[in-house]
Scaffold this motif. Structure first.
Motif, PDB file in Angstrom:
ATOM      1  N   LYS B 153       0.745  -1.137   0.154  1.00  9.56           N
ATOM      2  CA  LYS B 153       0.025   0.041  -0.099  1.00  9.56           C
ATOM      3  C   LYS B 153       0.876   1.310  -0.113  1.00  9.56           C
ATOM      4  O   LYS B 153       0.470   2.199  -0.485  1.00  9.56           O
ATOM      5  CB  LYS B 153      -0.848   0.062   1.290  1.00  9.56           C
ATOM      6  N   VAL B 156       1.249   1.529  -3.564  1.00 10.23           N
ATOM      7  CA  VAL B 156       0.361   2.257  -4.232  1.00 10.23           C
ATOM      8  C   VAL B 156       0.007   3.686  -3.992  1.00 10.23           C
ATOM      9  O   VAL B 156      -0.187   4.419  -4.910  1.00 10.23           O
ATOM     10  CB  VAL B 156      -0.852   1.594  -3.848  1.00 10.23           C
ATOM     11  N   ASP B 157       0.224   4.219  -2.795  1.00  9.37           N
ATOM     12  CA  ASP B 157      -0.201   5.674  -2.454  1.00  9.37           C
ATOM     13  C   ASP B 157       1.128   6.757  -3.122  1.00  9.37           C
ATOM     14  O   ASP B 157       0.484   7.425  -3.123  1.00  9.37           O
ATOM     15  CB  ASP B 157       0.231   5.662  -0.563  1.00  9.37           C
ATOM     16  N   ASP B 161       2.728   1.678 -10.638  1.00 11.82           N
ATOM     17  CA  ASP B 161       1.759   0.907 -11.579  1.00 11.82           C
ATOM     18  C   ASP B 161       1.648  -0.378 -11.249  1.00 11.82           C
ATOM     19  O   ASP B 161       0.613  -0.787 -11.875  1.00 11.82           O
ATOM     20  CB  ASP B 161       2.495   1.235 -13.110  1.00 11.82           C
ATOM     21  N   TYR B 162       2.820  -1.202 -10.957  1.00 13.17           N
ATOM     22  CA  TYR B 162       2.200  -2.426 -10.313  1.00 13.17           C
ATOM     23  C   TYR B 162       3.123  -2.821  -9.254  1.00 13.17           C
ATOM     24  O   TYR B 162       4.118  -2.210  -8.828  1.00 13.17           O
ATOM     25  CB  TYR B 162       2.043  -3.544 -11.613  1.00 13.17           C
ATOM     26  N   GLN B 185      -4.097  -9.269  -4.122  1.00 13.62           N
ATOM     27  CA  GLN B 185      -5.100  -9.263  -5.168  1.00 13.62           C
ATOM     28  C   GLN B 185      -6.380  -8.837  -4.347  1.00 13.62           C
ATOM     29  O   GLN B 185      -7.080  -7.846  -4.894  1.00 13.62           O
ATOM     30  CB  GLN B 185      -5.149 -10.569  -5.650  1.00 13.62           C
ATOM     31  N   ASN B 186      -6.715  -9.042  -3.071  1.00 13.61           N
ATOM     32  CA  ASN B 186      -7.796  -8.567  -2.420  1.00 13.61           C
ATOM     33  C   ASN B 186      -7.839  -7.318  -1.954  1.00 13.61           C
ATOM     34  O   ASN B 186      -8.708  -6.527  -1.396  1.00 13.61           O
ATOM     35  CB  ASN B 186      -8.273  -9.539  -1.194  1.00 13.61           C
ATOM     36  N   VAL B 188      -5.466  -4.462  -3.129  1.00 12.68           N
ATOM     37  CA  VAL B 188      -4.729  -3.549  -3.878  1.00 12.68           C
ATOM     38  C   VAL B 188      -5.323  -3.377  -5.158  1.00 12.68           C
ATOM     39  O   VAL B 188      -5.842  -4.533  -5.887  1.00 12.68           O
ATOM     40  CB  VAL B 188      -3.471  -3.372  -4.024  1.00 12.68           C
ATOM     41  N   ASP B 189      -5.584  -2.381  -6.001  1.00 11.68           N
ATOM     42  CA  ASP B 189      -6.288  -2.209  -7.100  1.00 11.68           C
ATOM     43  C   ASP B 189      -5.447  -2.126  -8.262  1.00 11.68           C
ATOM     44  O   ASP B 189      -5.847  -1.946  -9.462  1.00 11.68           O
ATOM     45  CB  ASP B 189      -7.289  -1.038  -7.142  1.00 11.68           C
ATOM     46  N   ILE B 190      -4.188  -2.172  -8.360  1.00 13.52           N
ATOM     47  CA  ILE B 190      -3.248  -2.011  -9.314  1.00 13.52           C
ATOM     48  C   ILE B 190      -2.598  -3.627  -9.458  1.00 13.52           C
ATOM     49  O   ILE B 190      -2.801  -4.395  -8.652  1.00 13.52           O
ATOM     50  CB  ILE B 190      -1.967  -1.140  -9.027  1.00 13.52           C
ATOM     51  N   PRO B 191      -1.962  -3.914 -10.896  1.00 12.89           N
ATOM     52  CA  PRO B 191      -1.695  -5.109 -11.126  1.00 12.89           C
ATOM     53  C   PRO B 191      -0.594  -5.697 -10.181  1.00 12.89           C
ATOM     54  O   PRO B 191       0.100  -5.013  -9.502  1.00 12.89           O
ATOM     55  CB  PRO B 191      -1.010  -5.063 -12.503  1.00 12.89           C
TER      56      PRO B 191
END
Lengths: 337, 337
Positions: B153, B156-157, B161-162, B185-186, B188-191
């Motif tokens: 995370k 991500v913040d 990009d992945y 996978q559950n 974060v929203d990025i690949p």
């Protein structure tokens, strides 16, 4: 909780024989068999790569007579069972008798996955002379789980001690293994074994999948020594089984030492996945097709991989090598259109 | 049903660099990068094995300046993204700027699995100059799925990009991979991507497991070229993904040819699982521990494997090599009792 016992069947001295052009010597066999016995494997398989009396112009001559090799191994194997492989059509009942007299305590009788019936007399005879006896189905990716159950029952009815399923072409994906082993596990009451090749890099994972579905015998070779991409690498398999909490009774440091100090110096080349073995595993065809395929590819200016894939689709089996040229011709005609 | 797209990230020219003592030449890099680009891999990673400006007395000097190598690759890469690896503490923001000016379109910023925060400024900077940017967690077997989610995370913040999860020690069993990738996978929203080493013979199977849990980027190298047991073998991975019905957009015959005709001739040794790499994978420790462990084992007359297993239990990380002698001393005292 008690750890589940997995029997390690080391076939370095049988399937590994292919990878050294059947050149094992008495000294080499003595050292490998003694090492394997001391570290705790359950069965030690020793024969020409194509089974007893495989030594021939067709399958390659053994440097040393395998009866001499059996005698040598018999002298040093104290705890494991010494086993031979027998392919009906190559080895005979008389050969089996001779192998027993010279130290073999077990035999694995191997047939194409749909031809278990040609093993009936060999299995019954082996049982009658007190040998541990295994029914061994080769190229098992070529039959459905239902067909495999049907064939395995032929072995069960003859009194086989366990059924060994072989992914001879290294073709199976993990779910293919699960489907076949679980079907067997549900249908027969004798133990199940699994034999894998590493053409798709999946031999360890597929062996573990077989265990998860109920298999209790796993074939492997030290350093993966075997034809093409080789077999499941024994010392790696034992390490993974140990990490997963299974009991192989194999001393992990010991099997690593046998692989590194005894087997590795015998090897003629490292066991890697090269393009030829990857192609065979991807297409699911016999390694004996390779040379014919290269020739046909050259003649018809095709990529050999396209021929192999087509052979796999047509489910061609050993002995049908002559048809490769027909397949190549058809493909070249199709390309012209 | 549309086939699911899996992006192949070829890191032959980065992680493979370890296995050739960082000796890649401009000609070699040009040939490999051009080949990989033509066959359709998504990203081509090129740097010193320890990331940009890793060339040093500590990590091994590169034979050719990596900026020269980047320029060479940049000339021939038309469709793939050319990426570099950056380890904060080794590479700097200035180095990244220079890499971009010389052809790098993407960067993977790698930290120990619990230290994502040291990558924040690098990731933000890379995004600010328009690079594709990947947060890369090394040695991810050493953190729980929950800890990995927390660290991911952070990436991500910053706008990564992945997220790429690396089993740097080749230690993870398949369920370890599943637990970590599915947790990510559950959460974060990025690949998600996965990077594997073959110390336990599981790199292909673990990569497939990662995909089954949702990963869409997979690292691999041609012929598995990489430190120790090497990486996931790219051409084998592509064959298995193809058989399973995933779309890599990689031409299978093409990647086999790149591996055999371009990469294999560059290799200094075949990529096999020897005892040293098996021990590292079994114990889950850094390869940099190996030499120190052998020395300590000799001094205290211990089996080096017992020391490695103890180091793994204590979850020691790179930089703590000095403590190996203390661990060996303790083990030898325990043995005396």
């Amino acid at each position: 909780m008690e750890k589940r016992k997995i029997n390690i069947v080391d076939t370095t001295l049988r399937d590994g024989s292919h990878a050294v052009s059947h050149s094992f010597t008495v000294d080499q066999v003595t050292a490998v068999a003694e090492g394997l016995d001391k570290v705790g494997v359950s069965l030690i398989e020793l024969s020409h790569g194509d089974g007893i009396t495989g030594s021939s112009v067709n399958y390659g001559f053994s440097k040393t007579n395998e009866i001499e090799l059996l005698k040598a191994a018999g002298k040093v194997v104290k705890n494991a069972k010494l086993t031979v492989l027998l392919l009906p059509g190559i080895g005979t009942i008389e050969d089996l008798q001779e192998a027993k007299e010279n130290g073999a305590q077990a035999v694995r009788v191997a047939t194409h996955v749909t031809e278990a019936d040609i093993a009936i007399q060999h299995i019954k005879y082996a049982k009658s002379i007190g040998m541990m006896t295994v029914g061994f189905l080769m190229m098992s990716h070529m039959a459905s789980p239902e067909k495999i159950v049907e064939q395995a029952k032929i072995f069960v009815d003859c009194g086989a001690d366990y059924i060994n399923l072989a992914d001879s072409a290294g073709y199976m994906l993990t779910d293919d293994v699960r489907a076949r082993v679980s079907a067997l596990q549900n249908a027969v009451d004798i133990p199940i074994g699994f034999h894998s090749h590493n053409n798709l890099g999946l031999s360890v994972a597929n062996s573990i999948a077989a265990v998860e579905e109920g298999a209790t015998y796993l074939d492997a070779t030290c350093r993966g020594l075997g034809a093409g991409a080789g077999n499941t690498q024994n010392e790696v398999l034992c390490a993974v089984l140990d990490r997963l909490g299974y009991d192989t009774e194999v001393n992990l440091n010991g099997i690593m030492d046998v692989a590194e100090e005894i087997v590795e110096p015998i090897m003629q080349r490292p066991q890697v996945i090269n393009t030829a073995s990857l192609m065979l595993g991807y297409a699911g065809v016999y390694s004996s097709f390779l040379l014919h395929t290269y020739k046909a590819a050259e003649k018809f200016r095709l990529n050999p991989r396209d021929i192999l894939v087509e052979l796999g689709k047509r489910r061609m089996v050993g002995g049908q090598e002559d048809m490769i040229i027909d397949v190549a011709f058809e493909l070249s005609q199709k390309n012209k259109k």
